[in-house]
Scaffold this active site. Structure first.
Site, PDB file in Angstrom:
ATOM      1  N   HIS A 194       0.872   5.831   1.177  1.00 24.59           N
ATOM      2  CA  HIS A 194       0.958   5.610   2.616  1.00 24.59           C
ATOM      3  C   HIS A 194      -0.394   5.906   3.277  1.00 24.59           C
ATOM      4  O   HIS A 194      -0.816   5.218   4.194  1.00 24.59           O
ATOM      5  CB  HIS A 194       2.047   6.501   3.200  1.00 24.59           C
ATOM      6  CG  HIS A 194       2.530   6.025   4.513  1.00 24.59           C
ATOM      7  ND1 HIS A 194       3.542   5.110   4.630  1.00 24.59           N
ATOM      8  CD2 HIS A 194       2.121   6.298   5.762  1.00 24.59           C
ATOM      9  CE1 HIS A 194       3.738   4.856   5.901  1.00 24.59           C
ATOM     10  NE2 HIS A 194       2.897   5.581   6.617  1.00 24.59           N
ATOM     11  N   GLU A 435       3.262 -14.631  -7.756  1.00 27.03           N
ATOM     12  CA  GLU A 435       2.477 -13.521  -8.286  1.00 27.03           C
ATOM     13  C   GLU A 435       2.715 -13.315  -9.780  1.00 27.03           C
ATOM     14  O   GLU A 435       2.317 -12.307 -10.345  1.00 27.03           O
ATOM     15  CB  GLU A 435       2.724 -12.234  -7.497  1.00 27.03           C
ATOM     16  CG  GLU A 435       4.171 -11.867  -7.289  1.00 27.03           C
ATOM     17  CD  GLU A 435       4.358 -10.628  -6.419  1.00 27.03           C
ATOM     18  OE1 GLU A 435       3.400  -9.889  -6.166  1.00 27.03           O
ATOM     19  OE2 GLU A 435       5.508 -10.416  -5.982  1.00 27.03           O
ATOM     20  N   ASP A 459      -0.920  -8.856  -8.185  1.00 24.20           N
ATOM     21  CA  ASP A 459      -0.084  -8.908  -9.384  1.00 24.20           C
ATOM     22  C   ASP A 459      -0.421 -10.122 -10.241  1.00 24.20           C
ATOM     23  O   ASP A 459      -0.388 -10.044 -11.466  1.00 24.20           O
ATOM     24  CB  ASP A 459       1.399  -8.912  -9.001  1.00 24.20           C
ATOM     25  CG  ASP A 459       1.889  -7.503  -8.719  1.00 24.20           C
ATOM     26  OD1 ASP A 459       1.507  -6.599  -9.480  1.00 24.20           O
ATOM     27  OD2 ASP A 459       2.622  -7.306  -7.739  1.00 24.20           O
ATOM     28  N   CYS A 506      -1.740 -13.471   0.117  1.00 20.93           N
ATOM     29  CA  CYS A 506      -1.562 -12.172   0.771  1.00 20.93           C
ATOM     30  C   CYS A 506      -2.065 -11.018  -0.090  1.00 20.93           C
ATOM     31  O   CYS A 506      -1.985  -9.864   0.312  1.00 20.93           O
ATOM     32  CB  CYS A 506      -0.121 -11.956   1.191  1.00 20.93           C
ATOM     33  SG  CYS A 506       1.008 -11.898  -0.201  1.00 20.93           S
TER      34      CYS A 506
HETATM   35  C1  PEP Z   1       0.232  -8.832  -4.613  1.00 21.22           C
HETATM   36  O1  PEP Z   1       0.745  -8.568  -5.691  1.00 21.22           O
HETATM   37  O2  PEP Z   1      -0.837  -9.463  -4.500  1.00 21.22           O
HETATM   38  C2  PEP Z   1       0.859  -8.403  -3.352  1.00 21.22           C
HETATM   39  C3  PEP Z   1       0.434  -8.822  -2.188  1.00 21.22           C
HETATM   40  O3  PEP Z   1       1.875  -7.503  -3.415  1.00 21.22           O
HETATM   41  P1  PEP Z   1       1.672  -5.938  -3.745  1.00 21.22           P
HETATM   42  O4  PEP Z   1       0.213  -5.650  -3.696  1.00 21.22           O
HETATM   43  O5  PEP Z   1       2.443  -5.199  -2.728  1.00 21.22           O
HETATM   44  O6  PEP Z   1       2.245  -5.850  -5.113  1.00 21.22           O
HETATM   45 MG    MG Z   2       2.771  -7.858  -5.795  1.00 21.98          MG
END
Ligand code: PEP
Ligand code: MG
Length: 544
Positions: A194, A435, A459, A506
């Site tokens: 966090h 991902e 990921d 993202c």
């Molecule tokens: C990712 O895997 O790129 C993603 C945006 O999700 P997280 O980083 O929360 O796994």
């Molecule tokens: Mg992810």
């Protein structure tokens, strides 16, 4: 001690790469056990509790006012609830009773009463009452902090400081007056903690995994935290200070220039445009989204609502959180990802069990499909909140079209339930995260089922290159610019566009300005980045 440290550099993992210089505030022992000690004067001890309650009420009042300004009234209401709970006679009498009958210190009495009440709430049938369990714990912890005077730093009156701690809990970070935090340095912690998320949201230089002995530090020492270099220097020399001042000046100038881009389009000189949205982890991050002029929220990591607590957030709690975000964002799009628990994001009450390979284990959509009651609670909250604004939902860790079909069946069931109960709702736009390499390879099929794609490059890189994204030893191998990743992104964009669907990125790569031009040329429709990166990416697009 200070002399031994003078000018010495400590290295850690960069969470956010700004640079700052200032006084250190060392936070120690927030996890220390509360000692049970015998006392002689019970009434004196009870008076201490009363004083601590008064201070707590005042602190909560201040927190309420601050939260109203930052995140709105409905999210701030929790602090009013805490104030009310602190005035509850049953709760206070129980503390006094422990002091009088056991002749023990106020800290212990407050802590033990907090635990008892929290257990009692947790055991109730009513969902709302169950959720109060965490609140009782929170107010008891506040009382203990006020009583012990340790860890009870008055963040509202503190001087701007570099916070140095072993690790920081969400409740600790939430209390801090963010304007007064110059930097975070923690000995432990992970980039997904966090604190890390908070630091990125607020453009605060932050380092984790810094191997420094907290006992060798003192509040009031000076330090330089250079996020870009991944280093912290305690008691810097005159030369080090001058160098840091120069870097700070350069950085300020860059930030000033970026502010001029607010309100401007994300458009190249030849008229091509791309949406630049922001990633958030909590309701209170929305302020940073607006402050940095993002066009929307491209990833709300809803699992953070599930972390740092002892039980599942209720439907109502989630509904209020999602509603608050969409209402604050007005017409702007808000993409909320369903919970991505598992792997590095663990919550004990999910009882996921130990796995040899959790990143490839029982996580995210797999949990939701196997335990639909958890999924349905979240979906109900999301569908209800969708009636209040421009909300989209997306599903993490998808590997097949069959999973998307199963999700659709569950969504249809939830819709029927809401209809039957005559609860207002709206079926939102529903996308999936790309991902996994499998999702890339079947993205043609998935594009027919989903309304949009959002590529999770964090990921995707880990699974494509077979490199654990958490493993510091492999950092030299973890190359998100790998040709395989870039080709996959192009493939996903092409398959989405063939079906008339939009596609965003993202993962952290979306904010990598070395690739902004490549992404625009590939036809990526949206990039969702940490809020402080929005204007930097916009600058890059406009320079094309
Ligand atoms: C990712 O895997 O790129 C993603 C945006 O999700 P997280 O980083 O929360 O796994
Ligand atoms: Mg992810």
């Amino acid at each position: 001690m200070a002399e031994q440290l003078s000018g010495k550099k400590f290295f850690g993992k960069t969470v956010y790469s700004g640079i700052t210089m200032g006084n250190v505030m060392v936070l120690r022992g927030s996890q220390e056990r509360i000692r049970r000690t015998k006392i002689a004067d019970a009434e004196q001890e009870i008076k201490r509790v009363k004083d601590a309650v008064e201070s707590a009420k005042q602190q909560l009042g201040e927190l309420y006012d601050k939260a109203v300004k930052e995140v709105g009234e409905s999210s701030a209401a929790i602090f009013e609830v805490h104030q009310m709970m602190l005035g509850d006679d049953d709760y206070l009498d129980a503390i006094y009773h422990v002091i009088r009958t056991e002749m023990v210190n106020a800290e212990y009495a407050a802590a033990i009463t907090g635990d008892n009440f929290a257990d009692m709430f947790a055991g109730m049938d009513d969902e709302y009452m169950q959720a109060r369990s965490a609140d009782v714990k929170d107010i008891s912890a506040r009382l203990v902090r006020n009583l012990s005077g340790q860890g009870g730093v008055d963040f509202s009156t503190m001087e701007p400081s570099i916070i140095v701690a072993d690790d920081l809990s969400p409740s600790e970070t939430v209390q801090m007056d963010k304007k007064k935090i110059l930097a975070f340095v923690t000995v432990h912690g992970s980039t997904n903690s966090h604190t890390a998320i908070l630091a990125r949201m607020m453009s605060i230089p932050a380092l984790i995994g810094v191997p420094v002995d907290l006992n060798a530090l003192q509040t009031g020492m000076t330090a330089i935290v250079d996020g870009a270099a991944g280093e912290v220097i305690f008691e810097p020399t005159q030369t080090q200070c001058s160098e840091a001042e120069e870097k700070i000046r350069n950085e300020r100038e860059k930030i000033r220039l970026l502010q001029e881009l607010k309100g401007k389009k994300n458009e190249t000189s030849d008229g091509r445009s791309i949406d630049i949205y922001a990633n958030i982890g909590s309701v209170s991050d929305v302020g940073y989204v607006l402050e940095n002029d993002a066009g929307g929220i491209g990833l709300f990591r809803s699992e953070f609502l599930y972390l740092g607590r002892n039980d599942f957030p209720s439907e109502e709690e989630q509904f209020q959180a999602y509603k608050q975000v969409v209402q604050t964002m007005g017409k702007k799009k808000v993409v909320i990802r369903t919970l991505d628990i598992g792997s590095d994001k663990q919550a004990d009450y999910f009882e996921l069990g130990k796995e040899d390979n959790p990143a490839m284990g029982y996580r995210a959509i797999r949990i939701c499909l196997k335990q639909p009651e958890i999924f349905k609670t979240q979906l109900r909250a999301l569908l209800r909140a969708a009636a209040y604004g421009n909300l989209s939902v997306m599903y993490p860790m998808i590997i097949s079209a069959d999973e998307v079909k199963q999700i659709k069946t569950i969504v249809a069931e939830v819709e029927q339930e809401l209809k039957k109960d005559e609860i207002p709702y709206r079926i939102p736009e529903q996308g999936i995260m790309i991902e996994t390499p499998a999702a890339v390879m079947v993205s043609d099929e998935l594009a027919e089922l989903a309304d949009f794609f959002s590529i999770g490059t964090n990921d995707l890189t880990q699974y494509t290159l077979a490199i654990d994204r958490q493993n510091q030893r492999l950092e030299d191998f973890y190359n998100p610019h790998h040709k395989a990743i870039l080709r996959m992104i192009q493939m996903v964009v092409d398959n989405a566009h063939k079906c008339g669907k939009w596609v965003g990125i993202c993962g952290e790569l979306g904010a990598d300005t070395a690739l902004t031009e490549t992404f625009v040329n590939m036809g990526v429709d949206e990039l969702s980045v940490a809020p402080p990166m929005v204007l930097k990416v916009r600058e890059k697009v406009r320079a094309m």
